[in-house]
Design an enzyme around this catalytic site. Structure first.
Site, PDB file in Angstrom:
ATOM      1  N   CYS A 137      -4.782 -14.762 -52.907  1.00 23.07           N
ATOM      2  CA  CYS A 137      -3.536 -14.394 -53.584  1.00 23.07           C
ATOM      3  C   CYS A 137      -2.566 -13.740 -52.599  1.00 23.07           C
ATOM      4  CB  CYS A 137      -3.847 -13.446 -54.744  1.00 23.07           C
ATOM      5  SG  CYS A 137      -2.387 -12.805 -55.546  1.00 23.07           S
ATOM      6  N   CYS A 140      -0.650 -10.698 -53.952  1.00 21.15           N
ATOM      7  CA  CYS A 140      -1.472  -9.474 -54.075  1.00 21.15           C
ATOM      8  C   CYS A 140      -1.737  -8.837 -52.713  1.00 21.15           C
ATOM      9  CB  CYS A 140      -2.829  -9.768 -54.716  1.00 21.15           C
ATOM     10  SG  CYS A 140      -2.784 -10.910 -56.090  1.00 21.15           S
ATOM     11  N   ASP A 141      -2.059  -9.652 -51.711  1.00 22.89           N
ATOM     12  CA  ASP A 141      -2.582  -9.104 -50.449  1.00 22.89           C
ATOM     13  C   ASP A 141      -1.678  -9.323 -49.234  1.00 22.89           C
ATOM     14  OD1 ASP A 141      -4.851  -8.373 -51.864  1.00 22.89           O
ATOM     15  OD2 ASP A 141      -5.831 -10.301 -51.511  1.00 22.89           O
TER      16      ASP A 141
END
Ligand code: NAP
Length: 306
Positions: A137, A140-141
């Site tokens: 993701c 997200c990261d």
């Protein structure tokens, strides 16, 4: 513990398909509940950095779009239930969904909208460096790779969207793709071509993730040669697998595990409908998922009217 109330419909999944079904269920005055695995979830859409093709909401982040769907469903009075569905049984035309915590819900119908999860590559080092440099993701990261080098593996819409997102954070982004041509839309390909810090590594198949405590590189095979790319982060975007294990033996699935259903969501199981990415379809987009949710409520209504 068994809940006493019998619902008209249990909607399993709170992504765009499930939330759209919830909105239409409220308008049809059905007794409905949305069962969601994660508290306040909105599905995989939350992982999209930018959605440019949902009419009227141009350029929204996937997270914001998901939140809007959810707020809409909540404002109309949708009931939510937090729990991971583990088993579906039926008896006398009533479905019972059992959840991981031992609770259960019963209804006359089910709309199954549990979505998909990201496919793994199943190569050496993948497990070892998962969450130590390997991610699924970008939204997200991605921030972990500020001014570092990162790779994206895959050649579809997800891979190219992830690469574009990362190119504004990382120093350099490499797209490793196993073919010469991309499956992604021409619009995304054009955006990628315009980015000076995205480099394409084509006809290349990743064979191993390497590192010490954290990921330091990806070995890949290209034209019969094995090469090493030094990166701190790697984002795998090689497609998705439908979350349909609990439908085995209940509804017919195709060879890839998708629920066989048309636009009306009707499956081989009477009273069980499929919506969104889990069903067989040619275009998996937010708009087609939302459309499925609406169509499924119409199918539920017809089914309940006999
Ligand atoms: P996808 O379209 O299935 O693409 C997967 C990519 O991964 C393909 O390029 C494929 O290569 C490659 N791949 C598959 N297995 C591999 C392996 N073992 N090793 C190396 N490469 C591998 O998946 P997606 O990009 O996640 O998209 C899924 C759906 O969501 C699509 O319908 C897409 O249109 C939609 N989506 C839309 C948007 C948007 O509209 N903004 C954004 C994200 C996703 P080949 O091409 O060689 O098969």
């Amino acid at each position: 513990m068994k809940t006493e109330s019998l619902y008209d419909v249990i909607i399993i999944g709170s992504g765009p398909a499930g939330l759209s079904a919830a909105i239409y269920a409220q308008r049809a005055q059905l007794k409905a509940v949305v069962a969601e695995k994660e508290y306040m979830g909105t599905g995989q859409i939350a992982e999209s950095s930018r959605v440019d093709n949902y009419p009227g909401l141009f350029g929204e982040s996937g997270y914001d779009l998901g939140e809007k769907f959810r707020t809409h469903a909540e404002e109309l009075g949708t009931e939510f239930f937090e729990g991971e569905a583990e088993k579906i049984t039926s008896s006398d035309n009533i479905y019972t969904v059992s959840f991981a915590d031992g609770k259960s819900l019963s209804a006359k119908t089910i709309i199954y909208a549990a979505g998909t999860y990201r496919r793994r590559l199943n190569i050496r080092g993948e497990q070892e460096f998962s969450a130590r440099g390997i991610s699924y993701c970008a939204v997200c990261d991605g921030a972990f790779y500020k001014d570092k080098r990162a790779a994206v593996i895959g050649g579809g819409d997800t891979a190219l969207s992830d690469a574009l997102y990362l190119s504004d954070i990382a120093e350099r982004v490499y797209i490793i793709h196993r073919r010469e041509e991309f499956r992604a839309s021409e619009a995304l390909q054009e955006k990628v071509r315009q980015k000076h810090n995205i480099e394409l590594i084509l006809n290349a198949v990743p064979v191993e993730f390497v590192g010490d405590k954290l990921l330091t590189g990806i070995k890949y095979s290209q034209n019969g040669e094995e090469k090493l790319l030094h990166v701190s982060g790697s984002f795998t975007a090689v497609g998705s697998i439908p979350n349909t294990d609990i439908l085995q033996g209940i509804a017919d699935l195709d060879k890839n595990g998708y629920v066989i259903a048309g636009e009306d969501g009707v499956t081989s199981a009477k009273g069980l409908f499929a919506a969104g990415d889990v069903r067989t379809k040619s275009l998996r987009q937010v708009i087609t998922a939302a459309s499925d949710g609406a169509n499924c409520i119409e199918s539920v209504r017809r089914y309940l009217c006999g």
